[in-house]
Write a protein that holds these residues in place. Structure first.
Motif, PDB file in Angstrom:
ATOM      1  N   TYR A 144       0.824  -1.213   0.000  1.00 59.18           N
ATOM      2  CA  TYR A 144       0.000   0.000   0.000  1.00 59.18           C
ATOM      3  C   TYR A 144       0.857   1.262   0.000  1.00 59.18           C
ATOM      4  CZ  TYR A 144      -4.420   2.452   0.892  1.00 59.18           C
ATOM      5  OH  TYR A 144      -5.534   3.238   0.788  1.00 59.18           O
ATOM      6  N   ALA A 145       2.037   1.168   0.580  1.00 62.35           N
ATOM      7  CA  ALA A 145       2.935   2.330   0.590  1.00 62.35           C
ATOM      8  C   ALA A 145       3.356   2.731  -0.816  1.00 62.35           C
ATOM      9  CB  ALA A 145       4.168   2.035   1.444  1.00 62.35           C
ATOM     10  N   ILE A 146       3.235   1.819  -1.772  1.00 59.48           N
ATOM     11  CA  ILE A 146       3.543   2.151  -3.163  1.00 59.48           C
ATOM     12  C   ILE A 146       2.627   3.265  -3.651  1.00 59.48           C
ATOM     13  CG2 ILE A 146       3.466   1.265  -5.524  1.00 59.48           C
ATOM     14  CD1 ILE A 146       5.896   0.293  -4.064  1.00 59.48           C
ATOM     15  N   ASP A 147       1.397   3.330  -3.138  1.00 58.17           N
ATOM     16  CA  ASP A 147       0.494   4.426  -3.506  1.00 58.17           C
ATOM     17  C   ASP A 147       1.095   5.779  -3.140  1.00 58.17           C
ATOM     18  OD1 ASP A 147      -1.307   1.953  -3.031  1.00 58.17           O
ATOM     19  OD2 ASP A 147      -2.659   3.335  -4.034  1.00 58.17           O
ATOM     20  N   ILE A 148       1.671   5.867  -1.960  1.00 58.83           N
ATOM     21  CA  ILE A 148       2.292   7.133  -1.528  1.00 58.83           C
ATOM     22  C   ILE A 148       3.453   7.479  -2.443  1.00 58.83           C
ATOM     23  CG2 ILE A 148       3.521   8.300   0.345  1.00 58.83           C
ATOM     24  CD1 ILE A 148       2.118   6.446   2.300  1.00 58.83           C
ATOM     25  N   ARG A 159      10.526  12.313  -5.581  1.00 59.32           N
ATOM     26  CA  ARG A 159      10.828  10.901  -5.361  1.00 59.32           C
ATOM     27  C   ARG A 159      11.631  10.749  -4.073  1.00 59.32           C
ATOM     28  NH1 ARG A 159      12.912   7.182 -10.245  1.00 59.32           N
ATOM     29  NH2 ARG A 159      10.686   7.395 -10.756  1.00 59.32           N
ATOM     30  N   ILE A 160      11.041  10.045  -3.096  1.00 57.51           N
ATOM     31  CA  ILE A 160      11.725   9.760  -1.836  1.00 57.51           C
ATOM     32  C   ILE A 160      12.871   8.791  -2.111  1.00 57.51           C
ATOM     33  CG2 ILE A 160      11.411   8.784   0.496  1.00 57.51           C
ATOM     34  CD1 ILE A 160       8.453   9.567   0.255  1.00 57.51           C
ATOM     35  N   GLY A 161      13.969   8.931  -1.363  1.00 56.11           N
ATOM     36  CA  GLY A 161      15.137   8.085  -1.570  1.00 56.11           C
ATOM     37  C   GLY A 161      14.840   6.607  -1.385  1.00 56.11           C
ATOM     38  N   ALA A 162      15.733   5.755  -1.913  1.00 56.57           N
ATOM     39  CA  ALA A 162      15.522   4.311  -1.902  1.00 56.57           C
ATOM     40  C   ALA A 162      15.409   3.760  -0.481  1.00 56.57           C
ATOM     41  CB  ALA A 162      16.649   3.608  -2.655  1.00 56.57           C
ATOM     42  N   LEU A 163      16.307   4.169   0.420  1.00 59.68           N
ATOM     43  CA  LEU A 163      16.273   3.644   1.781  1.00 59.68           C
ATOM     44  C   LEU A 163      14.990   4.050   2.490  1.00 59.68           C
ATOM     45  CD1 LEU A 163      17.576   2.156   4.122  1.00 59.68           C
ATOM     46  CD2 LEU A 163      18.763   4.285   4.746  1.00 59.68           C
ATOM     47  N   GLY A 164      14.620   5.318   2.383  1.00 57.83           N
ATOM     48  CA  GLY A 164      13.383   5.775   3.007  1.00 57.83           C
ATOM     49  C   GLY A 164      12.170   5.080   2.422  1.00 57.83           C
ATOM     50  N   SER A 165      12.170   4.856   1.108  1.00 52.04           N
ATOM     51  CA  SER A 165      11.043   4.180   0.449  1.00 52.04           C
ATOM     52  C   SER A 165      10.902   2.745   0.948  1.00 52.04           C
ATOM     53  CB  SER A 165      11.236   4.180  -1.066  1.00 52.04           C
ATOM     54  OG  SER A 165      11.251   5.493  -1.577  1.00 52.04           O
ATOM     55  N   LEU A 166      12.034   2.044   1.038  1.00 55.05           N
ATOM     56  CA  LEU A 166      11.988   0.653   1.486  1.00 55.05           C
ATOM     57  C   LEU A 166      11.554   0.547   2.945  1.00 55.05           C
ATOM     58  CD1 LEU A 166      15.180  -0.753  -0.263  1.00 55.05           C
ATOM     59  CD2 LEU A 166      12.810  -1.321  -0.778  1.00 55.05           C
ATOM     60  N   LEU A 167      12.032   1.456   3.797  1.00 63.72           N
ATOM     61  CA  LEU A 167      11.608   1.439   5.197  1.00 63.72           C
ATOM     62  C   LEU A 167      10.114   1.743   5.324  1.00 63.72           C
ATOM     63  CD1 LEU A 167      14.606   3.187   7.016  1.00 63.72           C
ATOM     64  CD2 LEU A 167      13.857   0.809   7.270  1.00 63.72           C
ATOM     65  N   LEU A 168       9.626   2.660   4.502  1.00 60.70           N
ATOM     66  CA  LEU A 168       8.195   2.975   4.521  1.00 60.70           C
ATOM     67  C   LEU A 168       7.379   1.750   4.109  1.00 60.70           C
ATOM     68  CD1 LEU A 168       5.990   5.199   4.767  1.00 60.70           C
ATOM     69  CD2 LEU A 168       6.300   5.612   2.315  1.00 60.70           C
ATOM     70  N   ILE A 169       7.817   1.070   3.058  1.00 60.07           N
ATOM     71  CA  ILE A 169       7.093  -0.120   2.589  1.00 60.07           C
ATOM     72  C   ILE A 169       7.106  -1.222   3.647  1.00 60.07           C
ATOM     73  CG2 ILE A 169       7.128  -2.004   0.901  1.00 60.07           C
ATOM     74  CD1 ILE A 169       8.243   0.043  -1.132  1.00 60.07           C
ATOM     75  N   PHE A 552      10.995  -5.928  -3.887  1.00 60.74           N
ATOM     76  CA  PHE A 552      10.765  -6.048  -5.332  1.00 60.74           C
ATOM     77  C   PHE A 552       9.526  -5.285  -5.793  1.00 60.74           C
ATOM     78  CE2 PHE A 552      13.880  -9.316  -4.646  1.00 60.74           C
ATOM     79  CZ  PHE A 552      14.654  -9.239  -5.797  1.00 60.74           C
ATOM     80  N   ASN A 553       8.590  -5.001  -4.906  1.00 61.23           N
ATOM     81  CA  ASN A 553       7.525  -4.044  -5.217  1.00 61.23           C
ATOM     82  C   ASN A 553       8.124  -2.701  -5.602  1.00 61.23           C
ATOM     83  OD1 ASN A 553       5.009  -5.081  -2.771  1.00 61.23           O
ATOM     84  ND2 ASN A 553       5.214  -5.609  -4.902  1.00 61.23           N
ATOM     85  N   TYR A 554       9.067  -2.255  -4.809  1.00 61.19           N
ATOM     86  CA  TYR A 554       9.673  -0.937  -5.023  1.00 61.19           C
ATOM     87  C   TYR A 554      10.430  -0.888  -6.355  1.00 61.19           C
ATOM     88  CZ  TYR A 554      12.896   2.977  -4.530  1.00 61.19           C
ATOM     89  OH  TYR A 554      13.625   4.120  -4.752  1.00 61.19           O
ATOM     90  N   LEU A 555      11.240  -1.895  -6.620  1.00 62.36           N
ATOM     91  CA  LEU A 555      12.022  -1.903  -7.860  1.00 62.36           C
ATOM     92  C   LEU A 555      11.106  -1.918  -9.090  1.00 62.36           C
ATOM     93  CD1 LEU A 555      14.807  -4.464  -6.849  1.00 62.36           C
ATOM     94  CD2 LEU A 555      14.979  -1.969  -6.931  1.00 62.36           C
ATOM     95  N   THR A 556      10.024  -2.682  -9.018  1.00 68.66           N
ATOM     96  CA  THR A 556       9.078  -2.741 -10.134  1.00 68.66           C
ATOM     97  C   THR A 556       8.382  -1.398 -10.333  1.00 68.66           C
ATOM     98  OG1 THR A 556       8.686  -5.073  -9.611  1.00 68.66           O
ATOM     99  CG2 THR A 556       7.121  -4.014 -11.099  1.00 68.66           C
TER     100      THR A 556
END
Length: 755
Positions: A144-148, A159-169, A552-556
């Motif tokens: 669901y965090a992918i929506d954000i 675009r939020i950074g990769a580390l922050g995005s992964l922690l959010l997810i 892998f959600n994030y990378l896709t």
């Protein structure tokens, strides 16, 4: 009862016959089983505690399919049809791989630190197989965090950074674990908590491993369960290439629209892509789904009834009368905001550099408006939430209270719960510690990455999730349907932190996902319960799948947004009708309404959309009235009239197009009314394996199209079907003279009527 039956003389039984009957009764005692009929028909009441679930094979196979599943499911998130990565595909492929590994791997022991394990502990068993499926099902979803992340990227160019995005997810996905641990005694162990989607998997696993009655069961023409499966799976696999690739018009078979395709009224009422899809058909199985064959009929009728009321009755009336300016917005169903004259509202023109709303700039211009049917969608969300709480209290409160007091160990304990007592439970402190860690990381993410949500706001979102998870998950377990917390979380945060759209989206994500992920985990725990998988193995598998899937959600997401940005943000329409940013646009639209502009402004009681708050009153009152009627007229099953499910059907649009209502209703009536009522033996024997076969065949097709024909592996592999009647598009990339792939609506505004 008449005297004839009360005083019928006893038949004489000789001493030898009596002895024979006594011996037969001793030799064939009645087997204890579930009190739920569907569970009793398909779930075995046997177990082998010696089988090991967490093995080297589990880690390898679950990782492989978790990666594939999370990529495919994220891909479907941006597609117009709500297809999914079928767990039955995973079951089949993992079975083949697991068997091969059991035959070829050496039984050598490997030591890692203080741990030692065997590469091949023995035959590939059913619990190991099922645990792989559970890990993959946890991974194979669109976080669901992918929506954000998608909304801020597409609509704010941030675009939020990769580390922050992964922690959010990961934190939003994992925060529901602690709640699942506490609630499992009340939402997993009781027999009434069926979790319907698990039954088809129970049948499938047992059929593959030929356990108990499944070993000798013969289907039509003497076929085995798996031969029957493969025949129908193969047939669906071949068929789905037609609607999914060759003739996408068959996905949106809006035949009534063709009577007058360039009339705007016909387009608004009959188009599945842009309007209500009245009486539209769909020949794409992913628009129907196997669940329609076994979900409780009453719940399905409530769901489809809600869709019909809102989109086939209310929408045409509002469009034709231009109620609340429905026609002014240009299309009946849209989550975008507009000015009073129908021109689009761009939030970026009134945002500060930190993405908060500049009140002075907003108040200086015309006010934003929403599509009236989108506003009604918010009202139906309030009806669904309030109705869920009220319905559960009225009709199931006594049972839940009994389960709460009794938990486990009661006299009427479910047979499957009794069989699970041989395994060590997961200590509550495991869940508690895990929950506290994830909550702490969530606070860190919000503070460090400037997501506008203060630490105290995050805590309120988590508390809100705790308060409403029990009734929502209970309804889902009992009926297969349940409301979400997305709208109520938006409302609370909108009043609490007005003018902050990112904070609103994050608050919603944590509050909603706490409940939603808890619900998913509880459903998987019930599957483990049916399959007798040790609880500690379940804990490991669910966490493992969540971590792999989130990455892998994030990378896709990054790959798809970079390649389809103009289509996803609405600047350009995909001529094939297959790519869409509808889900992200809906999420962002809600963020604007509740976060940026705020409910106090958008839903003022004396304003145009103040009526939405009536949803709370309607939702609470109707179940109470039905409960009262159940006491007055007990012969009628009033609990079957579920206002929460009806309202959920009425709010179907924001989650995608209104596709497949009529064919789904037809399938439900055939299988859940006619066959279940009049041919129960056939239903027991065939319906679950047939459902699995059809879903798997359709999923296989989607996978092949995505990886190869659609260029998923490489754009060089992409194959485009030449333009023809059922996929009509022109060289310049549109469907002219039609607006979209359903051959409905006029391209470039060339309407012939209804404007």
């Amino acid at each position: 009862m008449s005297d004839k039956y009360e005083h019928e003389p006893e038949k004489a039984v000789d001493e030898k016959g009596l002895e024979a009957q006594t011996i037969e009764a001793i030799e064939e005692p009645e087997v204890e089983n579930s009190k739920i009929e569907a569970v009793r028909l398909v779930v075995p009441v046997t177990d082998d505690p010696t089988l090991v679930a967490v093995t080297f094979r589990f880690w390898v196979i679950s990782f492989l399919f978790s990666v594939i599943g999370s990529v495919i499911q994220q891909y479907y998130f941006y597609r117009s049809t709500s297809g999914s990565f079928s767990i039955f595909f995973v079951n089949l492929a993992s079975y083949a791989i697991g068997k091969a590994m059991a035959r070829t791997l050496p039984s050598t022991s490997v030591s890692l630190g203080g741990f030692s394990f065997s590469l091949n502990p023995g035959p590939f068993n059913i619990k190991e197989h099922c645990l792989i499926g559970i890990a993959v099902s946890t991974a194979a979803g669109a976080a669901y965090a992918i929506d954000i992340l998608s909304a801020t990227d597409l609509f704010l160019d941030h675009r939020i950074g990769a580390l922050g995005s992964l922690l959010l997810i990961i934190t939003t996905q994992c925060v529901g674990y602690g709640m699942a641990g506490v609630l499992r005694k009340y939402l997993v162990y009781p027999a009434e908590m069926v979790w319907w989607s698990n039954l088809v998997q129970v049948v499938f696993y047992n059929a593959m491993h030929k356990t108990d009655d499944f070993a000798n069961q013969k289907m039509i023409r003497g076929w085995s369960y798996m031969k029957y499966f493969w025949v129908f799976c193969g047939g669906m696999f071949i068929w789905e290439f037609i609607p999914q690739w060759i003739a996408p018009t068959l996905v949106y078979f809006d035949w009534l629209c063709w009577i007058n395709p360039f009339n705007k009224d016909f387009w608004a009422i009959f188009s599945s892509i842009s309007g209500g899809g009245v009486l539209a058909m769909s020949f794409d199985w992913t628009s129907v789904g196997g669940a329609t064959m076994y979900y409780p009929l009453a719940a399905q009728l409530c769901n489809y009834g809600g869709m019909i009321v809102n989109y086939w009755i209310l929408l045409p009336i509002m469009w034709m009368t231009n109620a609340l300016g429905t026609k002014t917005m240009g299309r009946p169903l849209t989550s975008r905001l507009f000015f009073e004259n129908g021109t689009g509202f761009d939030i970026k023109t009134v945002l500060n550099s930190d993405f908060t709303v500049n009140d002075a700039a907003y108040n200086a211009g015309p006010q934003a408006n929403m599509s009236p049917l989108y506003a009604i969608g918010f009202m139906t969300s309030f009806i669904a939430l309030a109705g869920c709480v009220s319905h559960i209290i009225c009709f199931h409160g006594k049972d839940l209270w009994r389960n709460w007091r009794q938990a486990i160990g009661g006299e009427d304990e479910d047979i499957h719960t009794k069989l699970m007592q041989v395994y060590p439970e997961v200590p509550q402190y495991w869940y508690a510690i895990f929950y506290l860690i994830m909550a702490g990381l969530s606070i860190m993410v919000c503070e460090v990455y400037d997501l506008q949500l203060p630490w105290w706001g995050l805590i309120i979102s988590l508390v809100l999730g705790w308060l409403l998870t029990l009734p929502i998950c209970a309804m889902t377990a009992i009926t297969g349907f349940g409301p979400g917390l997305n709208v109520i979380t938006e409302l609370v945060c909108g009043y609490m932190l007005p003018g902050k759209p990112i904070a609103n989206m994050v608050f919603k994500c944590y509050g909603y996902m706490a409940m939603y992920q808890c619900m998913n985990l509880l459903g998987d725990l019930k599957l483990g319960h049916y399959m007798k998988i040790p609880p500690r193995s379940m804990f490991i598998a669910q966490f493992w799948g969540t971590i792999v899937g989130g990455i892998f959600n994030y990378l896709t997401m990054i790959l798809i947004i970079d390649s389809q940005r103009e289509v996803l943000n609405g600047d350009k329409q995909d001529p094939s009708g297959l790519w869409t940013g509808q889900r992200v646009q809906t999420f962002w639209g809600s963020g604007l309404i509740y976060g940026a502009l705020g409910p106090a402004r958008m839903f003022a009681l004396d304003g145009k959309y103040g009526f939405v708050y009536l949803g709370f009153l309607i939702g609470f009152v109707i179940p109470v009235i039905l409960w009262g009627l159940s006491k007055k007229f007990p012969s009628i099953q009033w609990s079957k009239f579920n206002v929460a499910i009806i309202a959920g059907g009425m709010g179907a649009f924001p989650n995608g197009y209104v596709v497949g209502v009529l064919p789904s209703l037809i399938v439900a009536l055939i299988f859940q009314y006619y066959i279940f009522r009049y041919h129960k033996g056939w239903w027991k024997k065939y319906v679950f394996i047939l459902s699995a076969a059809l879903d798997t065949g359709a999923a296989f097709t989607g996978l092949i199209i995505f990886l190869f024909l659609g260029g998923g592996i490489s754009p060089k592999l992409s194959v485009t079907i030449p333009s023809w009647w059922a996929n009509h598009y022109t060289d310049d990339g549109d469907n002219a003279p039609f607006l979209s792939i359903d051959r409905c609506g006029a391209a470039r505004g060339a309407w012939t009527g209804g404007v």
